[in-house]
Design an enzyme around this catalytic site. Sequence first.
Site, mmCIF file in Angstrom:
data_model
loop_
_atom_site.group_PDB
_atom_site.id
_atom_site.type_symbol
_atom_site.label_atom_id
_atom_site.label_comp_id
_atom_site.label_asym_id
_atom_site.label_seq_id
_atom_site.Cartn_x
_atom_site.Cartn_y
_atom_site.Cartn_z
ATOM 1 N N ASN A 23 0.818 -1.216 0.000
ATOM 2 C CA ASN A 23 0.000 0.000 0.000
ATOM 3 C C ASN A 23 0.851 1.265 0.000
ATOM 4 O O ASN A 23 0.333 2.356 -0.206
ATOM 5 C CB ASN A 23 -0.942 0.005 1.192
ATOM 6 C CG ASN A 23 -2.077 -0.973 1.016
ATOM 7 O OD1 ASN A 23 -2.048 -1.804 0.120
ATOM 8 N ND2 ASN A 23 -3.068 -0.895 1.860
ATOM 9 N N TYR A 24 2.153 1.125 0.259
ATOM 10 C CA TYR A 24 3.106 2.235 0.160
ATOM 11 C C TYR A 24 4.168 1.832 -0.849
ATOM 12 O O TYR A 24 5.335 1.670 -0.530
ATOM 13 C CB TYR A 24 3.718 2.546 1.534
ATOM 14 C CG TYR A 24 2.669 2.859 2.556
ATOM 15 C CD1 TYR A 24 2.031 4.094 2.550
ATOM 16 C CD2 TYR A 24 2.274 1.920 3.494
ATOM 17 C CE1 TYR A 24 1.029 4.379 3.467
ATOM 18 C CE2 TYR A 24 1.278 2.198 4.418
ATOM 19 C CZ TYR A 24 0.666 3.432 4.399
ATOM 20 O OH TYR A 24 -0.319 3.716 5.292
ATOM 21 N N ALA A 25 3.729 1.642 -2.074
ATOM 22 C CA ALA A 25 4.588 1.095 -3.123
ATOM 23 C C ALA A 25 5.765 2.006 -3.428
ATOM 24 O O ALA A 25 5.668 3.225 -3.370
ATOM 25 C CB ALA A 25 3.764 0.880 -4.388
#
Length: 150
Positions: free
Chosen positions: A102-104
Amino acid sequence: MMTNWISAPELDKFTDYWYSVGNNNTRDWYCIIDLHGGPTSAITQIDHASTSYAHRNALWKFELYDRVGNNVTYPVGGQSFLNGWVDTVKSTYPGTLGMYINYADTDLSKTDAHTEYWLDNYSKLSAIKTKYDPYEVFMNPQSVNSYRDV
């Protein structure tokens, strides 16, 4: 980046980078450090292989952001500020830091992304994705089976 532990020297490197490099960065950046739970938390009571989330034993989750204002082009090499920060910890950290999808991190190669995001859960996820999304309707450059070239 996600860690099971961070030693005092690694934390010193992290904060030194903050004060020496981060304070000189004129863009809008910020860092969020979450206490994620660690090996004795309720999160670890579920086997890491039972879901796609492979980082159940992480103690810390560091979220680093760097951005520019509206209608401003992000500078070439701007990602190097964040990568340098991660590298300060990664250079001495024993093992894989791990990352949360989700925090690529768009700088990761597909192979590195698959290792960092899903650790040893990747092959199981690949089989599920092949079965339920054979036409690759849900896809991005770092997703499971990203264009089947991994």
